[in-house]
Design a protein around this motif. Sequence first.
Motif, PDB file in Angstrom:
ATOM      1  N   LYS A  84      -1.681   4.176  -0.091  1.00 44.65           N
ATOM      2  CA  LYS A  84      -1.392   5.553   0.266  1.00 44.65           C
ATOM      3  C   LYS A  84      -0.894   6.351  -0.929  1.00 44.65           C
ATOM      4  N   THR A  85      -0.783   5.693  -2.041  1.00 44.37           N
ATOM      5  CA  THR A  85      -0.472   6.350  -3.303  1.00 44.37           C
ATOM      6  C   THR A  85      -1.451   5.804  -4.326  1.00 44.37           C
ATOM      7  N   THR A  86      -1.153   5.885  -5.601  1.00 43.82           N
ATOM      8  CA  THR A  86      -2.088   5.453  -6.629  1.00 43.82           C
ATOM      9  C   THR A  86      -2.421   3.965  -6.483  1.00 43.82           C
ATOM     10  N   ASP A  87      -3.698   3.630  -6.525  1.00 46.78           N
ATOM     11  CA  ASP A  87      -4.150   2.243  -6.516  1.00 46.78           C
ATOM     12  C   ASP A  87      -3.776   1.629  -7.866  1.00 46.78           C
ATOM     13  N   PRO A  88      -2.884   0.634  -7.886  1.00 49.21           N
ATOM     14  CA  PRO A  88      -2.438   0.076  -9.172  1.00 49.21           C
ATOM     15  C   PRO A  88      -3.568  -0.552  -9.969  1.00 49.21           C
ATOM     16  N   ARG A  89      -4.606  -0.993  -9.304  1.00 51.59           N
ATOM     17  CA  ARG A  89      -5.749  -1.576 -10.012  1.00 51.59           C
ATOM     18  C   ARG A  89      -6.511  -0.500 -10.774  1.00 51.59           C
ATOM     19  N   ALA A  90      -6.633   0.676 -10.162  1.00 58.74           N
ATOM     20  CA  ALA A  90      -7.286   1.789 -10.853  1.00 58.74           C
ATOM     21  C   ALA A  90      -6.453   2.240 -12.051  1.00 58.74           C
ATOM     22  N   THR A  91      -5.123   2.217 -11.897  1.00 55.78           N
ATOM     23  CA  THR A  91      -4.239   2.603 -13.002  1.00 55.78           C
ATOM     24  C   THR A  91      -4.451   1.699 -14.204  1.00 55.78           C
ATOM     25  N   ALA A  92      -4.509   0.400 -13.951  1.00 55.25           N
ATOM     26  CA  ALA A  92      -4.701  -0.543 -15.055  1.00 55.25           C
ATOM     27  C   ALA A  92      -6.069  -0.373 -15.702  1.00 55.25           C
ATOM     28  N   LEU A  93      -7.104  -0.221 -14.896  1.00 54.23           N
ATOM     29  CA  LEU A  93      -8.444  -0.047 -15.458  1.00 54.23           C
ATOM     30  C   LEU A  93      -8.560   1.258 -16.235  1.00 54.23           C
ATOM     31  N   GLY A 142       0.791  -1.216   0.000  1.00 54.08           N
ATOM     32  CA  GLY A 142       0.000   0.000   0.000  1.00 54.08           C
ATOM     33  C   GLY A 142       0.825   1.268   0.000  1.00 54.08           C
ATOM     34  N   LEU A 143       1.984   1.250   0.663  1.00 55.50           N
ATOM     35  CA  LEU A 143       2.804   2.456   0.748  1.00 55.50           C
ATOM     36  C   LEU A 143       3.344   2.873  -0.615  1.00 55.50           C
ATOM     37  N   ASN A 144       3.687   1.891  -1.426  1.00 58.63           N
ATOM     38  CA  ASN A 144       4.279   2.189  -2.725  1.00 58.63           C
ATOM     39  C   ASN A 144       3.326   1.947  -3.895  1.00 58.63           C
ATOM     40  N   GLY A 145       2.084   1.572  -3.597  1.00 56.28           N
ATOM     41  CA  GLY A 145       1.106   1.379  -4.648  1.00 56.28           C
ATOM     42  C   GLY A 145       1.449   0.246  -5.592  1.00 56.28           C
ATOM     43  N   ARG A 146       1.820  -0.911  -5.023  1.00 59.28           N
ATOM     44  CA  ARG A 146       2.214  -2.048  -5.853  1.00 59.28           C
ATOM     45  C   ARG A 146       1.342  -3.261  -5.534  1.00 59.28           C
ATOM     46  N   LEU A 147       0.940  -3.965  -6.578  1.00 51.16           N
ATOM     47  CA  LEU A 147       0.193  -5.217  -6.445  1.00 51.16           C
ATOM     48  C   LEU A 147       0.843  -6.238  -7.362  1.00 51.16           C
ATOM     49  N   VAL A 148       1.311  -7.330  -6.771  1.00 56.83           N
ATOM     50  CA  VAL A 148       2.058  -8.359  -7.502  1.00 56.83           C
ATOM     51  C   VAL A 148       1.343  -9.690  -7.367  1.00 56.83           C
ATOM     52  N   TYR A 149       1.150 -10.380  -8.497  1.00 55.79           N
ATOM     53  CA  TYR A 149       0.651 -11.755  -8.503  1.00 55.79           C
ATOM     54  C   TYR A 149       1.797 -12.686  -8.881  1.00 55.79           C
ATOM     55  N   ARG A 150       2.297 -13.442  -7.942  1.00 54.16           N
ATOM     56  CA  ARG A 150       3.331 -14.458  -8.208  1.00 54.16           C
ATOM     57  C   ARG A 150       4.437 -13.935  -9.127  1.00 54.16           C
ATOM     58  N   GLY A 151       5.008 -12.799  -8.754  1.00 58.07           N
ATOM     59  CA  GLY A 151       6.144 -12.257  -9.489  1.00 58.07           C
ATOM     60  C   GLY A 151       5.795 -11.427 -10.705  1.00 58.07           C
ATOM     61  N   HIS A 152       4.523 -11.151 -10.924  1.00 64.22           N
ATOM     62  CA  HIS A 152       4.087 -10.354 -12.074  1.00 64.22           C
ATOM     63  C   HIS A 152       3.289  -9.147 -11.573  1.00 64.22           C
ATOM     64  N   TRP A 153       3.489  -7.984 -12.190  1.00 63.21           N
ATOM     65  CA  TRP A 153       2.686  -6.821 -11.856  1.00 63.21           C
ATOM     66  C   TRP A 153       1.237  -7.082 -12.271  1.00 63.21           C
ATOM     67  N   ALA A 154       0.318  -6.906 -11.327  1.00 62.50           N
ATOM     68  CA  ALA A 154      -1.096  -7.152 -11.626  1.00 62.50           C
ATOM     69  C   ALA A 154      -1.590  -6.242 -12.749  1.00 62.50           C
ATOM     70  N   ARG A 155      -1.120  -4.994 -12.772  1.00 62.71           N
ATOM     71  CA  ARG A 155      -1.586  -4.066 -13.815  1.00 62.71           C
ATOM     72  C   ARG A 155      -1.200  -4.560 -15.204  1.00 62.71           C
ATOM     73  N   ASP A 156       0.007  -5.151 -15.325  1.00 63.62           N
ATOM     74  CA  ASP A 156       0.434  -5.670 -16.628  1.00 63.62           C
ATOM     75  C   ASP A 156      -0.366  -6.897 -17.018  1.00 63.62           C
ATOM     76  N   LEU A 157      -0.680  -7.729 -16.039  1.00 60.51           N
ATOM     77  CA  LEU A 157      -1.497  -8.903 -16.317  1.00 60.51           C
ATOM     78  C   LEU A 157      -2.870  -8.494 -16.826  1.00 60.51           C
ATOM     79  N   ALA A 158      -3.451  -7.448 -16.220  1.00 53.55           N
ATOM     80  CA  ALA A 158      -4.783  -7.000 -16.633  1.00 53.55           C
ATOM     81  C   ALA A 158      -4.787  -6.424 -18.041  1.00 53.55           C
ATOM     82  N   ILE A 159      -3.713  -5.786 -18.419  1.00 54.93           N
ATOM     83  CA  ILE A 159      -3.642  -5.134 -19.723  1.00 54.93           C
ATOM     84  C   ILE A 159      -3.289  -6.116 -20.836  1.00 54.93           C
ATOM     85  N   HIS A 160      -2.467  -7.109 -20.510  1.00 56.89           N
ATOM     86  CA  HIS A 160      -1.904  -7.963 -21.563  1.00 56.89           C
ATOM     87  C   HIS A 160      -2.365  -9.415 -21.525  1.00 56.89           C
ATOM     88  N   HIS A 161      -3.126  -9.817 -20.510  1.00 54.97           N
ATOM     89  CA  HIS A 161      -3.497 -11.225 -20.395  1.00 54.97           C
ATOM     90  C   HIS A 161      -4.991 -11.372 -20.157  1.00 54.97           C
TER      91      HIS A 161
END
Length: 366
Positions: free
Chosen positions: A260-269, A25-44
Amino acid sequence: METKQVAIGLEGIVVAESDISLVDGLNGRLVYRGHWARDLAIHHTFEEVAHLLWFGHLPNESELQQLKQQLAANRSLPDHVKNALDGMPADVDMMSALRSGVSLLAEQGHDWPPTMEQVIALTAKIPTIVAYRFARMQGRKPLEPRPDLDHTANYLYMTKGQEPNPAHVRALDAYLILTQEHGMNASTFTARVVSSTRSDLVSSITAAIGALKGPLHGGAPSEVTEMMEAIGTKENAEPWLRRALENGERLMGFGHRVYKTTDPRATALSVVAAELSKDDPWFELATHVEQVALRLLAEYKPGRQLNTNVEFYAAAVMRAIGLPDELFTPTFAVSRTVGWCAHVLEQAANNRIIRPASHYIGPMPD
């Protein structure tokens, strides 16, 4: 009496080691098993990310086709579940109907530990339960699942009762990927607690649905959609938002307890919404409202770090594809089942019953 430190709500307490996801939450990062969730949402796709969470790696073409076929083959509901859904009173809400429908899936097995076959079968049936109940609530005949459609497209087809728009499938697929998993939240913890007793998969997921039903967890987009509908046009965005802030009102869809910074899920959406905004006026309005709201929040509430959260674009996606508010939390459950099952499998692989202590503060006998 010994004084003990109490973490209300278990906040800050680490209860498990997991390699499924990282929620930073502090750095606005969401990771699924070594992959950025935002990239997974955009490309998979939904199926690819489900495979990643369940099996630990993204699938090759053969593995992907096998998972798609298994999901498609397990979508149909047994008659006793249909009969139970048919017999429910009209005022039974969607999440209660989903919880009851899932609890009746005895054919998924009551053995422990759960199997991958049970996980896939249960994940396949949950969208069908939601769509079946929703059709009954609308007074129309439920559609049977279509094996030629992928998971998200089939859910839209059954729910809306018509051929899904590819652009809407793309947007909903991104949303479902981003909500498949989010660490040790209330419903995931519930699933792991039940599984830790060596109870079956159906019981674990039924309990998780019960936790998600609570308004402090599952949430709803109604307040965001109400705000968007009140704004109405791009020209009205700044006057409406400025007036709301000057009246001390909260702008719905901005700020998050964890991030506490940008929600990475909102960024991807937002990326997906930007791709579709030229084809959908609602997406276009949403992207404009976000830009204006962030500028005004920085002006009126400097230093508060009130960024766009996932519910803002989730509401935009739901509204654009025509899903009503009562389907928001059930649709959330359609995706989060993947994460719940991943955690149940992880719990079973290295199980110890989850049994926290409490601190007695009542009187002692004389």
